[in-house]
Design a protein around this motif. Structure first.
Motif, mmCIF file in Angstrom:
data_model
loop_
_atom_site.group_PDB
_atom_site.id
_atom_site.type_symbol
_atom_site.label_atom_id
_atom_site.label_comp_id
_atom_site.label_asym_id
_atom_site.label_seq_id
_atom_site.Cartn_x
_atom_site.Cartn_y
_atom_site.Cartn_z
ATOM 1 N N ASP A 104 29.279 23.596 37.739
ATOM 2 C CA ASP A 104 29.704 22.213 37.916
ATOM 3 C C ASP A 104 28.722 21.393 38.749
ATOM 4 O O ASP A 104 28.975 20.240 39.050
ATOM 5 C CB ASP A 104 31.087 22.169 38.574
ATOM 6 N N GLY A 105 27.613 22.028 39.138
ATOM 7 C CA GLY A 105 26.604 21.340 39.933
ATOM 8 C C GLY A 105 26.884 21.322 41.422
ATOM 9 O O GLY A 105 26.160 20.681 42.175
ATOM 10 N N GLU A 106 27.943 22.011 41.858
ATOM 11 C CA GLU A 106 28.232 22.086 43.288
ATOM 12 C C GLU A 106 27.293 23.097 43.926
ATOM 13 O O GLU A 106 26.948 24.110 43.334
ATOM 14 C CB GLU A 106 29.692 22.489 43.512
ATOM 15 N N ASP A 107 26.886 22.803 45.160
ATOM 16 C CA ASP A 107 25.933 23.682 45.817
ATOM 17 C C ASP A 107 26.632 24.729 46.673
ATOM 18 O O ASP A 107 27.785 24.582 47.062
ATOM 19 C CB ASP A 107 24.961 22.883 46.681
ATOM 20 N N GLY A 108 25.905 25.782 46.928
ATOM 21 C CA GLY A 108 26.368 26.831 47.814
ATOM 22 C C GLY A 108 25.175 27.400 48.563
ATOM 23 O O GLY A 108 24.063 27.449 48.037
ATOM 24 N N SER A 153 20.783 17.228 58.792
ATOM 25 C CA SER A 153 20.166 17.719 57.566
ATOM 26 C C SER A 153 19.707 16.586 56.661
ATOM 27 O O SER A 153 20.392 15.570 56.537
ATOM 28 C CB SER A 153 21.169 18.594 56.801
ATOM 29 N N GLY A 154 18.589 16.793 56.025
ATOM 30 C CA GLY A 154 18.095 15.823 55.063
ATOM 31 C C GLY A 154 18.850 15.858 53.748
ATOM 32 O O GLY A 154 18.761 14.943 52.945
ATOM 33 N N ARG A 155 19.621 16.932 53.541
ATOM 34 C CA ARG A 155 20.346 17.108 52.282
ATOM 35 C C ARG A 155 21.843 16.951 52.525
ATOM 36 O O ARG A 155 22.366 17.413 53.535
ATOM 37 C CB ARG A 155 20.066 18.515 51.730
ATOM 38 N N ASP A 156 22.506 16.292 51.605
ATOM 39 C CA ASP A 156 23.959 16.149 51.677
ATOM 40 C C ASP A 156 24.583 17.345 50.965
ATOM 41 O O ASP A 156 24.193 17.666 49.844
ATOM 42 C CB ASP A 156 24.393 14.846 51.011
ATOM 43 N N SER A 157 25.526 17.993 51.616
ATOM 44 C CA SER A 157 26.081 19.219 51.052
ATOM 45 C C SER A 157 27.518 19.429 51.509
ATOM 46 O O SER A 157 27.798 19.440 52.709
ATOM 47 C CB SER A 157 25.218 20.406 51.511
ATOM 48 N N LEU A 158 28.394 19.618 50.539
ATOM 49 C CA LEU A 158 29.786 19.919 50.873
ATOM 50 C C LEU A 158 29.902 21.269 51.579
ATOM 51 O O LEU A 158 30.730 21.441 52.468
ATOM 52 C CB LEU A 158 30.646 19.921 49.607
ATOM 53 N N ALA A 159 29.065 22.225 51.184
ATOM 54 C CA ALA A 159 29.101 23.544 51.815
ATOM 55 C C ALA A 159 28.745 23.447 53.299
ATOM 56 O O ALA A 159 29.372 24.093 54.147
ATOM 57 C CB ALA A 159 28.147 24.500 51.101
ATOM 58 N N VAL A 160 27.764 22.637 53.625
ATOM 59 C CA VAL A 160 27.361 22.465 55.025
ATOM 60 C C VAL A 160 28.444 21.727 55.796
ATOM 61 O O VAL A 160 28.769 22.090 56.934
ATOM 62 C CB VAL A 160 26.003 21.744 55.129
ATOM 63 N N ALA A 161 29.021 20.700 55.194
ATOM 64 C CA ALA A 161 30.110 19.973 55.852
ATOM 65 C C ALA A 161 31.273 20.918 56.148
ATOM 66 O O ALA A 161 31.877 20.855 57.226
ATOM 67 C CB ALA A 161 30.567 18.807 54.979
ATOM 68 N N ARG A 162 31.572 21.797 55.224
ATOM 69 C CA ARG A 162 32.647 22.774 55.422
ATOM 70 C C ARG A 162 32.323 23.746 56.549
ATOM 71 O O ARG A 162 33.164 24.054 57.386
ATOM 72 C CB ARG A 162 32.889 23.522 54.111
ATOM 73 N N ARG A 163 31.082 24.225 56.587
ATOM 74 C CA ARG A 163 30.676 25.149 57.652
ATOM 75 C C ARG A 163 30.745 24.458 59.016
ATOM 76 O O ARG A 163 31.209 25.045 59.991
ATOM 77 C CB ARG A 163 29.259 25.677 57.390
ATOM 78 N N ALA A 164 30.306 23.209 59.077
ATOM 79 C CA ALA A 164 30.380 22.454 60.328
ATOM 80 C C ALA A 164 31.830 22.322 60.782
ATOM 81 O O ALA A 164 32.146 22.529 61.963
ATOM 82 C CB ALA A 164 29.744 21.073 60.160
ATOM 83 N N ALA A 165 32.724 21.995 59.862
ATOM 84 C CA ALA A 165 34.145 21.870 60.201
ATOM 85 C C ALA A 165 34.706 23.202 60.680
ATOM 86 O O ALA A 165 35.452 23.250 61.661
ATOM 87 C CB ALA A 165 34.927 21.352 59.001
ATOM 88 N N ASP A 166 34.332 24.288 59.991
ATOM 89 C CA ASP A 166 34.805 25.617 60.399
ATOM 90 C C ASP A 166 34.394 25.960 61.822
ATOM 91 O O ASP A 166 35.115 26.648 62.542
ATOM 92 C CB ASP A 166 34.260 26.707 59.465
#
Length: 174
Positions: free
Chosen positions: A34-38, A63-76
């Motif tokens: 689906d094009g989502e990153d990990g 980060s220079g890159r926008d990433s849902l995975a990184v946002a999730r890790r930051a929240a965790d």
């Protein structure tokens, strides 16, 4: 730079700012159908960030890159300062100084690519990883032994905590 000077600089740090790709990760981005990153994160780095925060050291991601995975890790990890998709990193860095009333010598930054150089040139303790671009490694105070995504951040955090004479083993952080 000698270890005594690194320890001296580390003792003044109040804020640890981290690039993500190549520092907290090995720099590999996986895309699903689906094009989502990990990406993969070191659990040791995560524990180091928890220990850092327990020692009242602020931690942020830049980060220079926008990433849902990184946002999730930051929240965790309870990271409130998570700036993603930022190409002008020095602007956010300057805003963080004002937000927290910090001086340059109270900030450590870990970066690995040319986009990180403006911040690395200003902070009190500039750090990179062995898998960083050569131009970056030539300009930093310290290069970790461990690679990005393999515990490099934890290595630095251990140095920061030791410089402040704080260790998890003496129950100060547990």
């Amino acid at each position: 730079m000698g270890l005594n000077l690194i320890a001296e600089k580390a003792s003044r740090i109040r804020y640890l700012l981290l690039d993500v790709d190549g520092v907290l990760t090995d720099g590999t981005v996986y895309l699903n159908k689906d094009g989502e990153d990990g990406v993969g994160f070191s659990i040791y780095d995560g524990m180091g960030i928890v220990l850092c925060r327990k020692a009242n050291l602020q931690v942020g991601f830049l980060s220079g890159r926008d990433s849902l995975a990184v946002a999730r890790r930051a929240a965790d990890l309870g990271i409130e300062d998570c700036y993603l998709g930022i190409l002008d990193k020095i602007k956010v860095y300057s805003e963080l100084l004002i937000k927290y009333g910090l001086k340059d010598d109270e900030v450590a930054y870990v970066g690995d690519d040319i986009i990180d150089l403006p911040v690395l040139r200003r902070v009190g303790l500039s750090v990179s990883v062995p898998n960083a671009m050569e131009i970056v490694k030539k300009e930093v105070d310290y290069i970790t032994q461990k690679k990005g995504g393999e515990g490099a951040v934890r290595e630095l955090i251990d140095i920061l905590l030791m410089a402040k004479e704080i260790t998890p083993m003496n129950n100060e952080l547990t």
